[in-house]
Design an enzyme around this catalytic site. Structure first.
Site, mmCIF file in Angstrom:
data_model
loop_
_atom_site.group_PDB
_atom_site.id
_atom_site.type_symbol
_atom_site.label_atom_id
_atom_site.label_comp_id
_atom_site.label_asym_id
_atom_site.label_seq_id
_atom_site.Cartn_x
_atom_site.Cartn_y
_atom_site.Cartn_z
ATOM 1 N N GLY A 57 0.839 -1.184 0.000
ATOM 2 C CA GLY A 57 0.000 0.000 0.000
ATOM 3 C C GLY A 57 0.872 1.230 0.000
ATOM 4 N N HIS A 75 9.474 -4.302 -3.682
ATOM 5 C CA HIS A 75 8.918 -3.466 -4.751
ATOM 6 C C HIS A 75 9.127 -1.987 -4.431
ATOM 7 C CE1 HIS A 75 5.495 -1.654 -7.122
ATOM 8 N NE2 HIS A 75 6.128 -2.352 -8.054
ATOM 9 N N ASP A 119 7.889 -4.167 -11.396
ATOM 10 C CA ASP A 119 6.498 -4.618 -11.342
ATOM 11 C C ASP A 119 6.369 -6.108 -11.625
ATOM 12 O OD1 ASP A 119 5.839 -2.025 -10.731
ATOM 13 O OD2 ASP A 119 4.836 -1.600 -12.638
#
Length: 144
Positions: A57, A75, A119
Site C-alpha cells: 500500500g 517493490h 512490477d
C-alpha cells in the site's frame, strides 16, 4: 431548450469542474494491476494487496510481517532505486505481455525497462507468497 435540459447541462458542467480537482490515478498502477492479475491468474483482487502488512500500500516502515509483505518492501525499494536514477515509476508506462500467467517485459531500455522489471518481479512474488488474512488492514503503528 427545455428547463430540464438546462438543469442536466448545468449539473454536468458543475460535476466536471469538481472532477478537475481529483488527482488522477498514476498510469503505471493500471499496468501493475494487470500484471498482478496475470501472475495470480485472477485468484485475488489487486485491492487485497493495497492495505496488507507494513509495506503493501502507500508508504511502509518497520519489519515486513511475512513473505508477501517482503514482496511489497522489495517493490518499494526497487521503485526507490528507479527514482534515484531519475525515473518516475508510478507514471512510467512500459510494454509487457502475459504468457501462461508470467508477466514478461518487452521494454528494452531506461526507465521503462527498470520499472517494468520492478512490477514483474513483484507480481510474480505476490503470486508465490501465501496470503494471510490476519495481515490485511493491520494497525501499522505496530510496524517498527
Amino acid at each position: 431548450m427545455y428547463p430540464a435540459h438546462l438543469l442536466v447541462l448545468l449539473a454536468v458542467c458543475v460535476s466536471l469542474l469538481g472532477a478537475s480537482d481529483i488527482p488522477p490515478l498514476p498510469l503505471n498502477l493500471y499496468q501493475f494491476d494487470n500484471m498482478i492479475q496475470c501472475a495470480n491468474k485472477g485468484k485475488r483482487a489487486t485491492w487485497h494487496y493495497m492495505d496488507y502488512g507494513c509495506y503493501c500500500g502507500s508508504g511502509g516502515s518497520g519489519t515486513p510481517v511475512d513473505a508477501l509483505d517482503r514482496c511489497c518492501k522489495a517493490h518499494d525499494d526497487c521503485y526507490g532505486v528507479a527514482e534515484d536514477n531519475g525515473c518516475y515509476p508510478k507514471w512510467t508506462l512500459y510494454s509487457w505481455q502475459c504468457t501462461e500467467n508470467v508477466p514478461t517485459c518487452n521494454s528494452e531500455s531506461g526507465c521503462q525497462k527498470s520499472v517494468c522489471a520492478c512490477d514483474a518481479t513483484a507480481a510474480k512474488c505476490f503470486a508465490e507468497a501465501p496470503y494471510n488474512n490476519k495481515n490485511y488492514n493491520i494497525n501499522t503503528s505496530n510496524c517498527q
